[in-house]
Design an enzyme around this catalytic site. Structure first.
Site, mmCIF file in Angstrom:
data_model
loop_
_atom_site.group_PDB
_atom_site.id
_atom_site.type_symbol
_atom_site.label_atom_id
_atom_site.label_comp_id
_atom_site.label_asym_id
_atom_site.label_seq_id
_atom_site.Cartn_x
_atom_site.Cartn_y
_atom_site.Cartn_z
ATOM 1 N N HIS A 123 11.991 10.642 47.755
ATOM 2 C CA HIS A 123 12.378 11.679 46.800
ATOM 3 C C HIS A 123 11.264 11.763 45.755
ATOM 4 O O HIS A 123 10.594 10.771 45.478
ATOM 5 C CB HIS A 123 13.693 11.226 46.148
ATOM 6 C CG HIS A 123 14.346 12.230 45.258
ATOM 7 N ND1 HIS A 123 13.932 12.452 43.970
ATOM 8 C CD2 HIS A 123 15.406 13.061 45.462
ATOM 9 C CE1 HIS A 123 14.712 13.375 43.420
ATOM 10 N NE2 HIS A 123 15.613 13.760 44.303
ATOM 11 N N ASP A 200 14.937 2.382 46.010
ATOM 12 C CA ASP A 200 15.613 3.549 45.448
ATOM 13 C C ASP A 200 16.963 3.629 46.150
ATOM 14 O O ASP A 200 17.064 4.051 47.308
ATOM 15 C CB ASP A 200 14.767 4.805 45.704
ATOM 16 C CG ASP A 200 15.513 6.081 45.308
ATOM 17 O OD1 ASP A 200 16.705 6.004 44.983
ATOM 18 O OD2 ASP A 200 14.893 7.154 45.356
ATOM 19 N N LYS A 226 26.279 10.162 41.911
ATOM 20 C CA LYS A 226 26.379 10.295 43.367
ATOM 21 C C LYS A 226 27.427 9.344 43.932
ATOM 22 O O LYS A 226 27.593 9.238 45.144
ATOM 23 C CB LYS A 226 25.019 10.011 44.010
ATOM 24 C CG LYS A 226 23.964 11.060 43.676
ATOM 25 C CD LYS A 226 22.685 10.780 44.407
ATOM 26 C CE LYS A 226 21.478 11.444 43.783
ATOM 27 N NZ LYS A 226 21.391 12.884 44.039
HETATM 28 N N1 PMP Z 1 16.217 9.294 44.910
HETATM 29 C C1 PMP Z 1 16.985 9.818 45.869
HETATM 30 C C2 PMP Z 1 16.884 9.272 47.264
HETATM 31 C C3 PMP Z 1 17.868 10.842 45.572
HETATM 32 O O1 PMP Z 1 18.627 11.382 46.530
HETATM 33 C C4 PMP Z 1 17.949 11.317 44.243
HETATM 34 C C5 PMP Z 1 18.895 12.445 43.868
HETATM 35 N N2 PMP Z 1 18.830 13.547 44.720
HETATM 36 C C6 PMP Z 1 17.140 10.730 43.266
HETATM 37 C C7 PMP Z 1 16.288 9.720 43.642
HETATM 38 C C8 PMP Z 1 17.159 11.169 41.840
HETATM 39 O O2 PMP Z 1 18.383 10.875 41.259
HETATM 40 P P1 PMP Z 1 18.744 11.408 39.798
HETATM 41 O O3 PMP Z 1 18.458 12.885 39.803
HETATM 42 O O4 PMP Z 1 20.185 11.100 39.662
HETATM 43 O O5 PMP Z 1 17.881 10.672 38.832
#
Ligand code: PMP
Length: 407
Positions: A123, A200, A226
């Site tokens: 991500h 992560d 999440k």
């Molecule tokens: N890493 C992964 C694998 C994610 O799916 C996400 C959210 N889509 C994030 C990081 C970022 O999370 P946040 O926006 O809650 O900081």
């Protein structure tokens, strides 16, 4: 037996209508989950009965607020099987937690020529902070490629370890492909090579039982929103020995022991990393979300999702022209991304919305993995504990309708 009907009763939003008055079919938990009544009630109760700032007051409700906040931290510690609450840092989410590690541990420990390893399916939250640091400090960013089946090329990983990286930053579950990398072998291999590992866990912790002592991850980060909790709250788990040596990230109230006009001394863990007023009600909500997950049992949650995901993959493959990216079976997560020949992913999502079906279309904050498969975007359905086989049937019949519209 997983009682989805009983679970659905806890999520009133899932019984409201979606577009065109049709029953809502929520398949975007990879972006954010829904919250059960129990979590909303815990946050509301905090505001209506306990609300005060924490750690600062000697009066009754401030002590109660502190107790509620710290008891959420203890619930998280137990959920992860961490050794101490000193290892549980509240952040605003995964993104802030990774930036904290990059700016604190990275700033102190990474120097010109040092190597950090990421994967091709990260991500942006687990890429850009390292890219920013790499640009500033001339760090080398190495990438573990993704194979055609969505798994990591572990041969390349083994070669990269020989170059002596300082850190491996890897997602515990890809938010696009659903791939679950073999952390149980990757982490010991990294340690043997002298590297630390940041996992992560944004897509991992909500879905699979995660024991930091079994994993032996050095850092694990995740977001409350999440996993049934409010937005604005997340966690950095770090081994105490590492956190102790790291400089603070933000400066301000609560992270200090003493402040003089021109200097300060730092508070003990975990407060050293918690400057300013934190999202207290949200932390309490995260504690309630963990209670909810514990009551269901993470193993049962994982089994239910796995069964649904495999069923979805099987049914989706019957949709004409549909390609799924990522593993088609085995131990994989519940994010299922796909394209349909000749139809733009945004059109698919818009047409599904007309059927009351909520899916995501785009790059899902992971552009490089889309580049890898030479596609600009995918449509993603992602499942959680409240989804049922009926949701999958609706998704697949909705997709067949989309295909017939474009035929
Ligand atoms: N890493 C992964 C694998 C994610 O799916 C996400 C959210 N889509 C994030 C990081 C970022 O999370 P946040 O926006 O809650 O900081």
């Amino acid at each position: 037996m997983f009682n989805t009907q009983k679970i659905l009763n806890d999520f009133p939003i899932l019984t409201r209508p979606g577009a065109n008055g049709l029953p809502l079919c929520y398949l975007d938990s990879g972006a954010t989950s829904q919250r059960p009544n129990q979590v909303v009630a815990a946050a509301a109760r905090f505001y209506t009965e306990i609300n005060a700032n924490v750690h600062r007051g000697v009066y009754r409700i401030s002590e109660e607020a502190t107790e509620a906040y710290e008891s959420a931290r203890e619930k998280i510690r137990a959920f992860l099987n961490a050794g101490s609450t000193r290892e549980i840092i509240f952040t605003s989410g995964t993104t802030e937690a990774i930036n904290l590690v990059a700016r604190s541990w990275g700033a102190k420990n990474l120097n010109s020529g040092d190597r950090v390893v990421v994967t091709e399916f990260e991500h942006h939250s687990n890429l850009v902070p390292w890219q920013m640091l790499a640009a500033e400090k001339e760090i080398v960013l190495d990438v573990i490629p993704v194979l055609d089946d969505g798994t990591l090329d572990l041969d390349v990983y083994r070669e990269l370890l020989k170059l002596g990286p300082k850190l491996i930053a890897v997602s515990g579950m890809s938010n696009v492909l659903g791939t679950i990398p073999p952390l149980e072998s990757m982490i010991p291999a990294a340690h043997e090579a002298g590297a630390l590992v940041l996992v992560d866990g944004a897509q991992l912790v909500p879905h699979l039982k995660t024991d930091v002592r079994v994993l032996d991850a050095d850092f694990l980060v995740f977001s409350g929103h999440k996993m049934l909790a409010p937005t604005g709250i997340g966690v950095l788990y770090g081994k105490e020995t590492l956190l102790k040596e790291m400089p603070p990230f933000f400066g301000g109230g609560d992270m200090i022991r003493k402040v003089f006009l021109r200097s300060f001394t730092v508070a003990d863990l975990p407060y050293k990393f918690e400057a300013g007023t934190k999202p207290i009600a949200q932390a309490v909500g995260l504690g309630a979300a963990i209670d909810y997950l514990n009551l269901l049992g993470m193993d049962q949650v994982a089994a239910h999702e796995h069964e649904l995901t495999l069923r979805a993959i099987e049914s989706l493959q019957a949709v004409p022209g549909l390609t799924i990216y990522g593993p088609l079976g085995g131990n994989r997560g519940s994010a299922v991304s796909f394209t349909i020949e000749g139809i733009h992913p945004h059109d698919i999502a818009s047409l599904l919305d007309r059927e009351g079906i909520c899916v995501r279309a785009g790059h899902h904050c992971a552009m490089p993995i889309h580049d890898r498969f030479r596609i600009p975007a995918t449509t993603r359905a992602s499942f959680y504990l409240y989804n049922t086989e009926a949701d999958i049937e609706r998704l697949c019949s909705g997709l067949k309708k989309v295909v017939s519209i474009f035929a």
